[in-house]
Design an enzyme around this catalytic site. Structure first.
Site, PDB file in Angstrom:
ATOM      1  N   GLN A 107       1.733  20.598  -8.926  1.00 49.06           N
ATOM      2  CA  GLN A 107       1.223  20.662  -7.559  1.00 49.06           C
ATOM      3  C   GLN A 107       0.770  22.055  -7.163  1.00 49.06           C
ATOM      4  OE1 GLN A 107       4.262  19.014  -5.048  1.00 49.06           O
ATOM      5  NE2 GLN A 107       3.698  16.904  -5.488  1.00 49.06           N
ATOM      6  N   ARG A 163      -1.869  14.807 -11.629  1.00 44.67           N
ATOM      7  CA  ARG A 163      -1.150  14.670 -10.361  1.00 44.67           C
ATOM      8  C   ARG A 163       0.314  14.358 -10.608  1.00 44.67           C
ATOM      9  NH1 ARG A 163      -4.544  12.489  -5.251  1.00 44.67           N
ATOM     10  NH2 ARG A 163      -5.908  14.298  -5.128  1.00 44.67           N
ATOM     11  N   SER A 175      -5.966  19.780  -3.789  1.00 44.42           N
ATOM     12  CA  SER A 175      -5.108  19.740  -2.609  1.00 44.42           C
ATOM     13  C   SER A 175      -5.357  20.957  -1.719  1.00 44.42           C
ATOM     14  CB  SER A 175      -3.634  19.699  -3.029  1.00 44.42           C
ATOM     15  OG  SER A 175      -3.330  18.473  -3.653  1.00 44.42           O
ATOM     16  N   ASP A 201      -2.867  22.646  -8.125  1.00 44.30           N
ATOM     17  CA  ASP A 201      -3.835  21.626  -7.714  1.00 44.30           C
ATOM     18  C   ASP A 201      -4.825  22.185  -6.690  1.00 44.30           C
ATOM     19  OD1 ASP A 201      -5.202  19.360  -7.114  1.00 44.30           O
ATOM     20  OD2 ASP A 201      -3.481  18.194  -6.434  1.00 44.30           O
ATOM     21  N   TYR A 255      -3.965   7.667  -6.615  1.00 43.83           N
ATOM     22  CA  TYR A 255      -4.994   7.211  -5.690  1.00 43.83           C
ATOM     23  C   TYR A 255      -4.710   5.773  -5.264  1.00 43.83           C
ATOM     24  CZ  TYR A 255      -7.822  11.216  -7.177  1.00 43.83           C
ATOM     25  OH  TYR A 255      -8.274  12.470  -7.445  1.00 43.83           O
TER      26      TYR A 255
END
Length: 518
Positions: free
Chosen positions: A125, A120, A131, A128, A226
């Site tokens: 991104q 992450r 996501s 990912d 997280y």
């Protein structure tokens, strides 16, 4: 090198690891793409479309026998038997909970790259898939809620009367939560959302929802992106807030899933306190469920008439666009692995993204990966939040509000007196102009403050028209011999011009987001 896209082996799966568009992008990277016949049928992608994009449509043996195989879900033993030693498998693998599967890949000599283990960090991104899936799940959750809810999301005013908008409460403001609350708000619902991370409050409000404040129950974010676990006292305070919000909600959408495991947020007692006909959409059902009564994969109705939806295949219910987005994630992974754009994959394990994804290679298990260095700076210490008695907190808030209202009243009275004195000592010509100015300010303030966030871009077009009128008026006065009028006209023309050109530029960029890609 050959890159295979086989049909998914998971029962009931309707997704495919590539769309015709992403196949074309893989071909441009230099790969010889092999798509299994019928692989995209459930996602409404035909074999002819794949062939037109440059892929070779073949049988399962050819697709699984490629140098690199991409899939949505981790293939079973029967599919792995068709793969060659030394080949690369790129798919979701749930690595933390699948040690035996990873060991099997290593034993077979297959290099395993887990798409759901992408670090992450900012530059990863675009790869990912978590996501991507979360975004689709959040959207679909609202569709399921609308299907199960017995009313309309938006309020209605008709000749037969009016109906209030649905009250939606979203727990968790990660990718899925933000997608859900944004979709619910766009349908006209009154949306409230809570997250233990206080810094997401601005994101929630920017989507048109209300951020539920519960300071003592909020927590910082850990280094892996997280939220950290709550203390026992924070859990109690959060449970009280969940009970209050769920009791008045028509729809509750829960998204609390941390590293594949669901966090319990809605108890059976909370469900018993909800209104008959209300709906719970549990997006964490795949990890056991946020609601105590959730049955993963099923829709149930409780004794008090609350509908609990625990479907675990929400992304598969929207296969066309999900496959397209998933395929784009894979294209971005292959771009990273193909620096020369020559169809030759290079596994550079000094790259933290490549190393973080790789779970098995050359007969060795490579999970877990070394920690990713997100920042060299030490995190700021978190101050303990004192727990305040709710009654005392409410009293202090009321006193603060009363003092603020008193100050505002006094300030308004003083300003009104000053305005009256200024008008009384001014010529009539100035009074008429000043009256128009004040009315414009008051009307403009209430018009803009009463407009939803979602309508700010259309509103900008209207303000551009008003600014155009101001610009014309200012230009007409620029020839005045009165220095005061000349200066004011110049300032007005400058500001109006900035507003017009800036408004058109922002509107152009916003409209560009909705244009189809070539």
């Amino acid at each position: 090198m050959t890159l295979g896209i086989p049909a998914e082996t998971k029962k009931g799966e309707s997704l495919v690891a590539a769309s015709p568009k992403t196949v074309g992008q893989l071909v441009k990277l230099g790969y010889s793409v092999i798509v299994q016949k019928g692989a995209g049928d459930k996602a409404t992608y035909s074999d002819a479309e794949y062939a037109e994009a440059g892929a070779k449509v073949a049988d399962a043996k050819a697709a699984w026998g490629a140098d690199i195989v991409t899939a949505v879900n981790a293939p079973g033993s029967a599919a792995l038997d068709k793969m060659r030693k030394g080949s690369v498998l790129i798919s979701m693998m749930s690595a933390p909970s699948s040690p035996d599967y990873i060991a099997d890949l290593a034993k077979r000599g297959i290099t395993g790259m887990a798409l759901d283990a992408v670090p992450r960090i900012s530059r990863a991104q675009s790869m990912d898939v978590l996501s991507t899936m979360s975004n689709v799940s959040g959207y679909r959750a609202v569709i399921e809620a609308a299907e199960n809810y017995g009313g309309m999301f938006t309020g209605q005013m008709t000749a037969a009367g009016k109906t209030p908008p649905a009250n939606v409460f979203v727990i968790g403001a990660g990718v899925a939560g933000l997608s859900a609350l944004g979709t619910a708000a766009s349908l006209g619902a009154e949306v409230r959302a809570f997250d233990v991370r206080p810094e997401v409050g601005e994101q929630i409000e920017s989507m048109g929802a209300t951020f539920v404040q519960a300071e003592a129950a909020q927590q910082e974010v850990s280094s892996d992106g997280y939220a950290k676990a709550l203390s026992e006292e924070q859990e109690k305070l959060t449970a009280i807030m969940y009970a209050e919000e769920s009791a008045k909600a028509d729809v509750v959408i829960t998204t609390a899933l941390v590293r594949g495991k669901a966090v319990r947020t809605i108890s059976a007692e909370m469900v018993a306190g909800m209104k008959p006909g209300s709906v719970i959409i549990d997006l964490a059902a795949i990890g056991g469920g946020n609601c105590e009564l959730t049955v993963p994969g099923e829709r149930i109705v409780t004794d008090n008439g609350v509908i609990i939806v625990g479907y675990t295949d929400l992304t598969s219910r929207m296969p066309k666009h999900t496959s397209q987005l998933f395929g784009t994630n894979i294209v971005n992974v292959m771009k990273l692995l193909t620096p020369g754009k020559d169809g030759q994959a290079v596994l550079n394990y000094e790259d933290e993204v490549v190393r973080g994804m790789t779970v098995a290679h050359a007969g060795e298990v490579m999970w877990p990966p070394p920690p990713v260095n997100v920042s060299a700076a030490a995190g700021a210490p978190v101050a303990e939040v004192p727990v305040v008695d709710p009654v005392e907190k409410a009293r202090l808030a009321a006193e603060a509000a009363a003092k603020k209202a008193k100050r505002r009243l006094i300030g308004s009275a003083v300003a009104a007196v000053l305005v009256v004195l200024a008008i009384a000592s001014s010529p009539m010509s100035f009074v008429s102009y000043f009256t128009v100015f004040l009315l414009a300010v008051v009307v403009g303030y209430y018009v803009i403050s009463g407009v939803s966030h979602a309508l700010h871009t259309p509103l900008m077009a209207q303000t551009n028209a008003i600014s155009g009128i101001i610009l014309v008026g200012a230009l007409m006065q620029l020839g005045s011999t009165n220095i005061a009028v000349l200066v004011m006209s110049f300032v007005a023309a400058s500001i109006a011009s900035i507003n017009i050109f800036g408004g058109f530029l922002v509107s152009y960029r916003m409209l560009g987001m909705f244009q189809k890609e070539a």
